[in-house]
Design an enzyme around this catalytic site. Structure first.
Site, PDB file in Angstrom:
ATOM      1  N   LYS A  24      73.411   2.061  14.591  1.00 34.20           N
ATOM      2  CA  LYS A  24      72.751   0.817  14.216  1.00 34.20           C
ATOM      3  C   LYS A  24      73.130   0.576  12.764  1.00 34.20           C
ATOM      4  O   LYS A  24      72.774   1.352  11.878  1.00 34.20           O
ATOM      5  CB  LYS A  24      71.237   0.926  14.376  1.00 34.20           C
ATOM      6  CG  LYS A  24      70.515  -0.367  14.073  1.00 34.20           C
ATOM      7  CD  LYS A  24      69.042  -0.261  14.404  1.00 34.20           C
ATOM      8  CE  LYS A  24      68.343  -1.590  14.180  1.00 34.20           C
ATOM      9  NZ  LYS A  24      66.915  -1.493  14.504  1.00 34.20           N
ATOM     10  N   ASP A 118      55.706  -3.529  18.628  1.00 33.77           N
ATOM     11  CA  ASP A 118      56.606  -4.242  19.540  1.00 33.77           C
ATOM     12  C   ASP A 118      56.912  -3.389  20.766  1.00 33.77           C
ATOM     13  O   ASP A 118      58.064  -3.131  21.074  1.00 33.77           O
ATOM     14  CB  ASP A 118      57.893  -4.622  18.800  1.00 33.77           C
ATOM     15  CG  ASP A 118      58.575  -5.837  19.413  1.00 33.77           C
ATOM     16  OD1 ASP A 118      57.886  -6.694  19.986  1.00 33.77           O
ATOM     17  OD2 ASP A 118      59.811  -5.924  19.314  1.00 33.77           O
TER      18      ASP A 118
END
Length: 166
Positions: A24, A118
């Protein structure tokens, strides 16, 4: 594998071990140089996940930071995400097993004084062996963080999946 406004996610391989990993990579392009909050959230994701050792939380291997980029190397989860699995249909026993594993991951996250923001099927990844791993802890918030990553009144997360208290 994917991208957002602030980062790209790539499949890579460690040359020495031939281990597949996910990179990432945070983009620190000219238009995002004022995005200190983005960089802080990126580092928070690393610190949050790297400090946890649980079979249902993605494994973090490395963090790299330079003048123009930062990256996190993490476990490659090769079974897709729970969202896809739900869309293709789940058997009741399979759904209960996934729920048990997700609850175990959340218990570990909460033991580390981290609140999720989330939790959604797209942030639950599957391994080929049928186990699941929680990803996407970048939007989590440490209950004891000295530095606020979000401003008062700022909402971060996916509205349909946010906890009621948010």
């Amino acid at each position: 594998i994917g991208s957002t406004e602030h980062s790209g996610v790539y499949l890579a391989e460690r040359e020495a071990t031939h281990l597949k990993v996910v990179l990432k990579v945070l983009r620190q392009t000219q238009e995002h140089v004022d995005g200190i909050g983005v960089f802080d959230r990126f580092l928070q994701e690393y610190e949050t996940i790297a400090g946890m050792d649980h079979p249902n939380i993605v494994r973090i291997y490395d963090l790299g930071v330079s003048d123009t980029h930062a990256h996190i190397a993490m476990e490659y989860l090769d079974g897709g995400d729970l969202r896809q699995k739900i869309e293709n249909g789940l058997k009741e026993r399979e759904a209960v097993d996934y729920l048990r594993q997700i609850a175990s991951a959340l218990a570990a996250v909460h033991r580390n004084h981290v609140l999720h923001r989330d939790l959604k099927p797209g942030n639950i990844m599957l391994r080929k062996d049928g186990s699941v791993a929680r990803i996407g802890l970048c939007l989590s918030k440490g209950a004891k963080l000295e530095m606020a990553i979000t401003d008062k009144g700022e909402i971060i997360g996916t509205p349909y999946y946010m906890s009621p208290e948010q």
